[in-house]
Design a protein around this motif. Sequence first.
Motif, PDB file in Angstrom:
ATOM      1  N   TYR A  49       0.814  -1.215   0.000  1.00 37.03           N
ATOM      2  CA  TYR A  49       0.000   0.000   0.000  1.00 37.03           C
ATOM      3  C   TYR A  49       0.851   1.271   0.000  1.00 37.03           C
ATOM      4  O   TYR A  49       0.375   2.326   0.421  1.00 37.03           O
ATOM      5  CB  TYR A  49      -0.974  -0.020   1.182  1.00 37.03           C
ATOM      6  N   HIS A  52      -0.492   4.640  -0.990  1.00 38.51           N
ATOM      7  CA  HIS A  52      -1.430   5.340  -0.100  1.00 38.51           C
ATOM      8  C   HIS A  52      -0.745   5.943   1.130  1.00 38.51           C
ATOM      9  O   HIS A  52      -1.427   6.506   1.996  1.00 38.51           O
ATOM     10  CB  HIS A  52      -2.541   4.387   0.354  1.00 38.51           C
ATOM     11  N   PHE A  57      -6.213   7.415   5.851  1.00 34.53           N
ATOM     12  CA  PHE A  57      -6.671   6.053   6.135  1.00 34.53           C
ATOM     13  C   PHE A  57      -5.547   5.023   6.060  1.00 34.53           C
ATOM     14  O   PHE A  57      -5.786   3.834   6.250  1.00 34.53           O
ATOM     15  CB  PHE A  57      -7.813   5.662   5.187  1.00 34.53           C
ATOM     16  N   LEU A  61      -5.548   1.051   7.049  1.00 27.34           N
ATOM     17  CA  LEU A  61      -5.468   0.124   5.920  1.00 27.34           C
ATOM     18  C   LEU A  61      -4.395  -0.946   6.158  1.00 27.34           C
ATOM     19  O   LEU A  61      -4.624  -2.139   5.921  1.00 27.34           O
ATOM     20  CB  LEU A  61      -5.159   0.931   4.654  1.00 27.34           C
TER      21      LEU A  61
HETATM   22  N1  LIG Z   1     -11.535   7.010   2.482  1.00 26.36           N
HETATM   23  C1  LIG Z   1     -11.122   5.808   2.907  1.00 26.36           C
HETATM   24  N2  LIG Z   1     -11.234   5.467   4.206  1.00 26.36           N
HETATM   25  C2  LIG Z   1     -10.828   4.268   4.651  1.00 26.36           C
HETATM   26  N3  LIG Z   1     -10.279   3.315   3.863  1.00 26.36           N
HETATM   27  C3  LIG Z   1     -10.142   3.605   2.573  1.00 26.36           C
HETATM   28  C4  LIG Z   1     -10.546   4.861   2.010  1.00 26.36           C
HETATM   29  N4  LIG Z   1     -10.270   4.849   0.671  1.00 26.36           N
HETATM   30  C5  LIG Z   1      -9.742   3.632   0.426  1.00 26.36           C
HETATM   31  N5  LIG Z   1      -9.656   2.894   1.556  1.00 26.36           N
HETATM   32  C6  LIG Z   1      -9.122   1.527   1.667  1.00 26.36           C
HETATM   33  O1  LIG Z   1      -7.920   1.479   0.921  1.00 26.36           O
HETATM   34  C7  LIG Z   1      -8.018   0.507  -0.108  1.00 26.36           C
HETATM   35  C8  LIG Z   1      -7.233   0.966  -1.304  1.00 26.36           C
HETATM   36  O2  LIG Z   1      -7.837   2.129  -1.813  1.00 26.36           O
HETATM   37  P1  LIG Z   1      -8.026   2.309  -3.383  1.00 26.36           P
HETATM   38  O3  LIG Z   1      -6.802   1.826  -4.095  1.00 26.36           O
HETATM   39  O4  LIG Z   1      -8.472   3.711  -3.603  1.00 26.36           O
HETATM   40  O5  LIG Z   1      -9.290   1.359  -3.694  1.00 26.36           O
HETATM   41  P2  LIG Z   1      -9.406  -0.028  -4.465  1.00 26.36           P
HETATM   42  O6  LIG Z   1      -9.219  -1.113  -3.447  1.00 26.36           O
HETATM   43  O7  LIG Z   1     -10.820  -0.025  -5.006  1.00 26.36           O
HETATM   44  O8  LIG Z   1      -8.356  -0.036  -5.550  1.00 26.36           O
HETATM   45  C9  LIG Z   1      -9.522   0.342  -0.342  1.00 26.36           C
HETATM   46  O9  LIG Z   1      -9.865  -0.892  -0.928  1.00 26.36           O
HETATM   47  C10 LIG Z   1     -10.061   0.492   1.062  1.00 26.36           C
HETATM   48  O10 LIG Z   1      -9.934  -0.731   1.798  1.00 26.36           O
END
Ligand SMILES: Nc1ncnc2c1ncn2[C@@H]1O[C@H](COP(=O)(O)OP(=O)(O)O)[C@@H](O)[C@H]1O
Length: 149
Positions: A49, A52, A57, A61
């Motif tokens: 991750y 991110h 978050f 996560l």
């Molecule tokens: N605003 C948020 N608050 C809390 N957790 C989040 C948020 N946005 C994303 N996440 C978590 O982080 C993961 C990774 O985000 P992202 O890459 O944007 O989504 P995806 O899994 O659909 O590719 C998401 O699947 C979710 O578990």
Amino acid sequence: MQRTLVIIKPDGVQRALVGKILARFEERGLKIVAMKLAQVDRDLAEKHYAVHQGKFFYEGLVNYISASPVVVMVLEGHEAIGVVRAMVGATRPWEAAAGTIRGDYALMGLRNLIHASDSPETAANEIALWFTTDQIHPYAREMDRWVNE
Ligand SMILES: Nc1ncnc2c1ncn2[C@@H]1O[C@H](COP(=O)(O)OP(=O)(O)O)[C@@H](O)[C@H]1O
Ligand SMILES: [Mg+2]
């Protein structure tokens, strides 16, 4: 053929949805070329991750993905990256379309059952992060010509 990395997250394993989720991918014609159950440590969670890092978050996560074992796999098939993302559905479960995995099995919060690579570059990096080359096993299936021709 493309390859993509899919993780059935801790909530998917804890809710006993592994079989149902796998069946969707198999029935679509995607081929499992690598798969394992893994307890994710903090180092791997942070690498997976990394994109991110710094977001509000992020800490939650990293804790979520390492809370309990996950099932991680490499799926192979025609346009596999986009096809699997479409099958997974929108990030926010309550916005995910019915018929998608998140839209059928998740509802609120960001416990959304599953991760899937979102681009060819991400897929290559994520596959290399989770599997060594010798853990990936290409093979022919008798049904492939019926799925792919
Ligand atoms: N605003 C948020 N608050 C809390 N957790 C989040 C948020 N946005 C994303 N996440 C978590 O982080 C993961 C990774 O985000 P992202 O890459 O944007 O989504 P995806 O899994 O659909 O590719 C998401 O699947 C979710 O578990
Ligand atoms: Mg993502």
